[in-house]
Design an enzyme around this catalytic site. Sequence first.
Site, PDB file in Angstrom:
ATOM      1  N   MET A 168       0.848  -1.197   0.000  1.00 55.67           N
ATOM      2  CA  MET A 168       0.000   0.000   0.000  1.00 55.67           C
ATOM      3  C   MET A 168       0.887   1.252   0.000  1.00 55.67           C
ATOM      4  SD  MET A 168      -3.404  -0.950   2.098  1.00 55.67           S
ATOM      5  CE  MET A 168      -2.777  -0.714   3.722  1.00 55.67           C
TER       6      MET A 168
ATOM      7  N   LEU B   8       6.709   3.022   1.309  1.00 51.54           N
ATOM      8  CA  LEU B   8       7.637   1.881   1.375  1.00 51.54           C
ATOM      9  C   LEU B   8       8.795   2.137   2.339  1.00 51.54           C
ATOM     10  CD1 LEU B   8       7.820   0.912  -2.412  1.00 51.54           C
ATOM     11  CD2 LEU B   8       6.222   0.113  -0.654  1.00 51.54           C
TER      12      LEU B   8
ATOM     13  N   GLY C 148      11.292  -2.826   5.249  1.00 53.68           N
ATOM     14  CA  GLY C 148      10.533  -4.081   5.342  1.00 53.68           C
ATOM     15  C   GLY C 148      10.028  -4.496   3.965  1.00 53.68           C
ATOM     16  N   HIS C 149       9.457  -3.531   3.221  1.00 52.84           N
ATOM     17  CA  HIS C 149       8.988  -3.834   1.863  1.00 52.84           C
ATOM     18  C   HIS C 149      10.170  -4.237   0.972  1.00 52.84           C
ATOM     19  CE1 HIS C 149       5.785  -0.852   3.120  1.00 52.84           C
ATOM     20  NE2 HIS C 149       5.053  -1.864   2.720  1.00 52.84           N
TER      21      HIS C 149
ATOM     22  N   GLY D 223       4.884  -9.878   4.526  1.00 52.04           N
ATOM     23  CA  GLY D 223       5.731  -9.695   5.706  1.00 52.04           C
ATOM     24  C   GLY D 223       5.133 -10.341   6.948  1.00 52.04           C
TER      25      GLY D 223
ATOM     26  N   GLN E  32      -2.502 -11.628   8.990  1.00 55.31           N
ATOM     27  CA  GLN E  32      -2.760 -11.427   7.556  1.00 55.31           C
ATOM     28  C   GLN E  32      -2.102 -12.546   6.733  1.00 55.31           C
ATOM     29  OE1 GLN E  32      -2.818  -7.573   5.194  1.00 55.31           O
ATOM     30  NE2 GLN E  32      -0.710  -8.188   4.819  1.00 55.31           N
TER      31      GLN E  32
ATOM     32  N   MET F 139       9.320  -2.232  11.455  1.00 53.27           N
ATOM     33  CA  MET F 139       9.106  -1.217  10.421  1.00 53.27           C
ATOM     34  C   MET F 139       7.667  -1.283   9.948  1.00 53.27           C
ATOM     35  SD  MET F 139      12.466  -0.623   8.378  1.00 53.27           S
ATOM     36  CE  MET F 139      14.037  -0.518   9.227  1.00 53.27           C
TER      37      MET F 139
ATOM     38  N   SER G 159       4.581   1.387   7.740  1.00 51.10           N
ATOM     39  CA  SER G 159       4.279   2.677   7.117  1.00 51.10           C
ATOM     40  C   SER G 159       3.673   3.621   8.153  1.00 51.10           C
ATOM     41  CB  SER G 159       3.303   2.477   5.966  1.00 51.10           C
ATOM     42  OG  SER G 159       3.832   1.518   5.083  1.00 51.10           O
ATOM     43  N   ARG G 160       2.955   3.066   9.121  1.00 50.31           N
ATOM     44  CA  ARG G 160       2.293   3.909  10.134  1.00 50.31           C
ATOM     45  C   ARG G 160       3.293   4.602  11.060  1.00 50.31           C
ATOM     46  NH1 ARG G 160      -1.831   0.090   9.321  1.00 50.31           N
ATOM     47  NH2 ARG G 160      -3.833   1.086   9.006  1.00 50.31           N
TER      48      ARG G 160
HETATM   49  O1  PAF Z   1      -0.013  -5.615   4.009  1.00 51.62           O
HETATM   50  C1  PAF Z   1      -0.421  -4.754   3.211  1.00 51.62           C
HETATM   51  O2  PAF Z   1       0.255  -3.753   2.903  1.00 51.62           O
HETATM   52  C2  PAF Z   1      -1.810  -4.907   2.610  1.00 51.62           C
HETATM   53  O3  PAF Z   1      -2.695  -5.451   3.531  1.00 51.62           O
HETATM   54  C3  PAF Z   1      -1.826  -5.692   1.281  1.00 51.62           C
HETATM   55  C4  PAF Z   1      -1.389  -7.140   1.479  1.00 51.62           C
HETATM   56  C5  PAF Z   1      -0.911  -5.011   0.289  1.00 51.62           C
HETATM   57  C6  PAF Z   1      -3.250  -5.703   0.719  1.00 51.62           C
HETATM   58  O4  PAF Z   1      -3.719  -4.396   0.496  1.00 51.62           O
END
Ligand code: PAF
Length: 281
Positions: A30, A33, A36-37, A148, A154, A187, A189-190
């Site tokens: 989302m 970045l 972690g990404h 991650g 999730q 890490m 984004s928030r």
């Molecule tokens: O983990 C995330 O950033 C989101 O939940 C994902 C997997 C990209 C789905 O929008």
Amino acid sequence: MILFKGAADFGKYLEIQKKKQLSVGFVPTMGALHQGHLSLLQASKKDNHITVCSVFINPTQFNNADDFNRYPVTIEKDIQLLMANGCDAVFLPPKEEIYPSNYIPRRYELGGLETILEGHYRPGHFQGVCQVVDRLLQIVGPDKLYVGQKDYQQCKVISKLIEITDRQSAVDLVVVPTVREVDGLAMSSRNLRLSDEQRRLASAIFKALLFTRTNLLRKPIAELKNEARAFLEGKGFIVDYFEIAVASTLTPSENNDDLVIGLVAAYIGSVRLIDNLPLNE
Ligand code: PAF
């Protein structure tokens, strides 16, 4: 790096790669970045010929409009980072490409996973995650999907999604370990929304998890959870949950012999942070 906005064009590009027998790794994001990404991207680049990312702030997974509106957007920096880190193509869809006017939301049967922990505190969140990941998998058709471990529940939900959409033989789910700041903060984004003071306090979340790991065999689980929660509350957090759960099922653990994971969600000011740590792997 090629940028795509349309699902059809992105799909055609991917078809060409597959015809050339090139394996495709996919990192959905989302945006906003961070390292972690980039660790997901690096894992994908190691395993696959082609690595593609998506950046889409999925409205259907936000159960709170404020959280959606305040979600950090750093798209230019994201594109720079993806380019510098060897991403082959990035998909930046407008909302209509993910949810066209004829899109009919489906209900995903996630069982108990949907009502515990994040599912309990964020009703509808995992249905939204499934909607977008299902749609992205349909568009991308990757060989491997990278997520991650920071979002542990999730990961379990996406694994279940792969099962209920019969994709087990088509796509491998790869869970990449959490990347932490020097003081242990996972890490996220928030984290961009934390003030300096909140950022300093935020490392208490990892300290609470470490405390439960160190003391797992020394204290009853109920006592450990209470102490970890009280520690965070003492630092000014509002704790949604501090749970010690069986790592494979996420059901509460009563027994120190299980393979367990500590999971926490807590607010510092208006920022909700989550983290987890396997306690006896
Ligand atoms: O983990 C995330 O950033 C989101 O939940 C994902 C997997 C990209 C789905 O929008």
